[in-house]
Design a protein around this motif. Structure first.
Motif, PDB file in Angstrom:
ATOM      1  N   SER A 149       4.605   1.034  -3.766  1.00 20.67           N
ATOM      2  CA  SER A 149       5.035   1.188  -2.370  1.00 20.67           C
ATOM      3  C   SER A 149       3.848   1.021  -1.434  1.00 20.67           C
ATOM      4  O   SER A 149       3.956   0.387  -0.371  1.00 20.67           O
ATOM      5  CB  SER A 149       5.674   2.566  -2.157  1.00 20.67           C
ATOM      6  N   HIS A 150       2.718   1.573  -1.837  1.00 24.29           N
ATOM      7  CA  HIS A 150       1.507   1.455  -1.024  1.00 24.29           C
ATOM      8  C   HIS A 150       1.059  -0.006  -0.938  1.00 24.29           C
ATOM      9  O   HIS A 150       0.653  -0.485   0.136  1.00 24.29           O
ATOM     10  CB  HIS A 150       0.397   2.309  -1.636  1.00 24.29           C
ATOM     11  N   LEU A 151       1.147  -0.718  -2.048  1.00 22.57           N
ATOM     12  CA  LEU A 151       0.807  -2.143  -2.027  1.00 22.57           C
ATOM     13  C   LEU A 151       1.744  -2.911  -1.098  1.00 22.57           C
ATOM     14  O   LEU A 151       1.318  -3.812  -0.369  1.00 22.57           O
ATOM     15  CB  LEU A 151       0.883  -2.719  -3.445  1.00 22.57           C
ATOM     16  N   GLY A 152       3.037  -2.540  -1.114  1.00 24.39           N
ATOM     17  CA  GLY A 152       3.990  -3.174  -0.207  1.00 24.39           C
ATOM     18  C   GLY A 152       3.658  -2.898   1.246  1.00 24.39           C
ATOM     19  O   GLY A 152       3.782  -3.784   2.103  1.00 24.39           O
ATOM     20  N   MET A 153       3.233  -1.679   1.561  1.00 24.18           N
ATOM     21  CA  MET A 153       2.837  -1.339   2.916  1.00 24.18           C
ATOM     22  C   MET A 153       1.624  -2.161   3.346  1.00 24.18           C
ATOM     23  O   MET A 153       1.559  -2.670   4.477  1.00 24.18           O
ATOM     24  CB  MET A 153       2.513   0.155   3.022  1.00 24.18           C
ATOM     25  N   LYS A 154       0.654  -2.281   2.436  1.00 25.00           N
ATOM     26  CA  LYS A 154      -0.561  -3.036   2.749  1.00 25.00           C
ATOM     27  C   LYS A 154      -0.239  -4.503   3.025  1.00 25.00           C
ATOM     28  O   LYS A 154      -0.875  -5.139   3.892  1.00 25.00           O
ATOM     29  CB  LYS A 154      -1.557  -2.919   1.586  1.00 25.00           C
ATOM     30  N   ARG A 155       0.728  -5.062   2.291  1.00 21.38           N
ATOM     31  CA  ARG A 155       1.113  -6.452   2.538  1.00 21.38           C
ATOM     32  C   ARG A 155       1.719  -6.610   3.929  1.00 21.38           C
ATOM     33  O   ARG A 155       1.459  -7.600   4.625  1.00 21.38           O
ATOM     34  CB  ARG A 155       2.100  -6.916   1.467  1.00 21.38           C
ATOM     35  N   LYS A 156       2.506  -5.628   4.356  1.00 26.20           N
ATOM     36  CA  LYS A 156       3.094  -5.692   5.695  1.00 26.20           C
ATOM     37  C   LYS A 156       2.020  -5.550   6.770  1.00 26.20           C
ATOM     38  O   LYS A 156       2.097  -6.184   7.826  1.00 26.20           O
ATOM     39  CB  LYS A 156       4.144  -4.597   5.858  1.00 26.20           C
ATOM     40  N   ILE A 157       1.029  -4.714   6.504  1.00 27.40           N
ATOM     41  CA  ILE A 157      -0.080  -4.576   7.464  1.00 27.40           C
ATOM     42  C   ILE A 157      -0.838  -5.889   7.569  1.00 27.40           C
ATOM     43  O   ILE A 157      -1.199  -6.335   8.668  1.00 27.40           O
ATOM     44  CB  ILE A 157      -1.021  -3.432   7.018  1.00 27.40           C
ATOM     45  N   ALA A 158      -1.087  -6.535   6.407  1.00 19.34           N
ATOM     46  CA  ALA A 158      -1.823  -7.800   6.401  1.00 19.34           C
ATOM     47  C   ALA A 158      -1.072  -8.891   7.157  1.00 19.34           C
ATOM     48  O   ALA A 158      -1.690  -9.762   7.790  1.00 19.34           O
ATOM     49  CB  ALA A 158      -2.088  -8.237   4.966  1.00 19.34           C
TER      50      ALA A 158
END
Length: 485
Positions: free
Chosen positions: A398-407
């Motif tokens: 989930s954290h990786l998914g959040m980071k992708r959205k931030i990027a």
């Protein structure tokens, strides 16, 4: 295409015209409550009893396993903290984060996997409490203690979240004090030679003698991870508790940055003392390694003192488990993944229906514990081990998914970032997946793997064929309902 909304998912009222406040949790947990809820959840049976199994697998090298696992769990907590503090007033349910960053199926899966895990652990805790209390009152039937404990825990969780927080704070203080006393008692044996707990002289030489520091080699260390990682289980409860923190932006970072290190320090110090006192080859796992420390001291009240400690640890864990299950059910109901009644709160902001469901499940679980053969129940209970690591994997994903959205610029970066990104996060994820794979290489953990796989498939099927169609129908009807408001 516009970026998806990151606002909290609204809870649909189960009663027409009911106020929004009947679905909101109370902000009643202080910084010290938050810190000790997570600390108390992770320090319990895994340390007092489970450490023996890890020592048998890895020998003194188990200390390295605790360090590596502690670092990986720290990354899980930092990931959870970054997601929680990006929206500090939206709650800390990792089920909601999985839904938000991975999809509705992931949110349903991780939420219910966590509920199942905690229910099984809670059933084990309340059963253990009856056994511990039976030491002093052997003529009292076990069901009397079990009923009393369920009523007490349910009452504490229904009164007010601040009462729960205060109770868990003092129970955790007692547990931590007990561990410190055990460590000091062990050091007293080493320094002042108060007793001879093993066949060999006490001292640091026991870490490298009797076959060496890592007699079973790398394989022994790897297999011990399946026991060591579970010992840290419960720290994720901090994320759920953050939803009711009075100052989440202050309490959550402080807890996340300190709790993993405190837990790791307690584990390393306590187990190091044990390994210096007794050759690791003499630790059979038939009893808690800590029992040997008190026996060696030769105090007549040592056994009763240990009984007080394990009762405190079990009750504290049961109290935290009930809290965590109730809050997760509240979050699942808010997402449409559980009956809407579980989202309702009383005038004190407590999800009373969810708490009462936990009590009912404990009663049913205890009945099944009696009726189902022990070997079958052991397989069911193995889901708890699998689910702990599974939940952490979903948190990291989930954290990786959040980071992708931030990027991609879809959402903004929050104030609390994860150190070593992205390398550290990926290493932690690989480590957790490795632990799950290792379940297949040890006969004692193979039931956990198979039970976990079967449980995961069952939950995926339920979400796909039962929950998703119902949720889609509700979503389709939402505009017409809103237009009439």
């Amino acid at each position: 295409m516009s970026a998806p909304s990151t606002s909290p998912i609204p809870v649909q009222s189960s009663t027409k015209g009911s106020s929004e406040r009947h679905h909101e949790l109370t902000k009643g947990l202080t910084t010290r409550h938050i810190q000790f809820i997570a600390l108390g959840s992770a320090i319990g049976t895994g340390l007092f009893y489970g450490s023996a199994g890890a020592i048998k697998l890895a020998g003194p090298a188990v200390l390295l396993a605790y360090v590596v696992a502690g670092l990986a769990v720290f990354m899980v907590m930092r990931s959870l903290g970054e997601m929680a503090l990006r929206e500090p007033n939206a709650g800390g349910s990792f089920g909601r984060y999985a839904r938000q960053y991975m999809g509705s199926g992931a949110g349903f899966l991780v939420g219910w996997m966590f509920v199942i895990e905690m229910l099984v652990v809670a059933i084990a805790d309340v059963t253990a409490l009856a056994v511990y209390l039976g030491r002093w009152w052997p003529d009292v039937p076990a069901w009397v203690w079990i009923t009393a404990v369920i009523l007490l825990v349910t009452g504490l969780n229904l009164i007010h979240v601040k009462v729960f927080g205060e109770t868990e704070f003092w129970l955790s203080i007692l547990k931590v004090g007990a561990i410190i006393a055990m460590i000091l008692g062990g050091l007293a044996i080493i320094v002042f030679h108060l007793g001879q707990p093993g066949s060999a002289p006490v001292g640091a030489q026991n870490l490298v003698e009797h076959g060496g520091f890592a007699l079973n080699g790398m394989l022994g260390i790897l297999l011990s991870f399946t026991v060591v990682v579970f010992a840290f289980g419960g720290v994720e409860t901090l994320g759920l508790a953050s939803a009711e923190a009075t100052e989440p932006t202050k309490a959550v970072p402080r807890a996340i940055n300190t709790i993993p290190w405190r837990i790791l320090l307690f584990y390393i110090l306590a187990i190091s003392v044990i390994l210096c006192l007794v050759p690791w080859t003499e630790i059979t796992g038939d009893e808690s390694p800590f029992v040997q420390i008190f026996d060696a001291l030769g105090f007549p009240w040592a056994a009763d003192l240990l009984n007080v400690i394990v009762i405190t640890a079990a009750f504290s864990a049961l109290n935290a488990d009930s809290f965590a299950i109730g809050r997760m059910l509240h979050g699942l109901a808010a997402q449409g993944d559980a009956p809407a009644r579980f989202a309702r709160t009383n005038d004190r902001g407590v999800p009373f229906m969810a708490v009462l469901m936990v009590a009912a499940a404990l009663v049913i679980g205890l009945i099944l514990n009696v009726l189902i053969p022990e070997n079958v129940f052991t397989v069911i209970a193995a889901i708890a081990t699998f689910a702990t690591v599974f939940v952490w994997v979903i948190i990291l994903l989930s954290h990786l998914g959040m980071k992708r959205k931030i990027a991609r610029g879809e959402i903004e970066q929050g104030p609390f970032s994860t150190p070593g990104w992205p390398v550290a996060s990926w290493l932690a994820l690989v480590f957790m997946v490795l632990v799950i794979v290792l379940f297949a290489f040890d006969e004692s953990t193979q039931p956990a793997l198979w039970a976990g796989i079967v449980g995961t498939i069952a939950l995926v099927a339920i979400e796909r064929f039962l929950v998703r169609p119902r949720r889609s129908a509700q979503d389709a009807a939402t505009p017409s309902r809103e237009s009439t408001l």
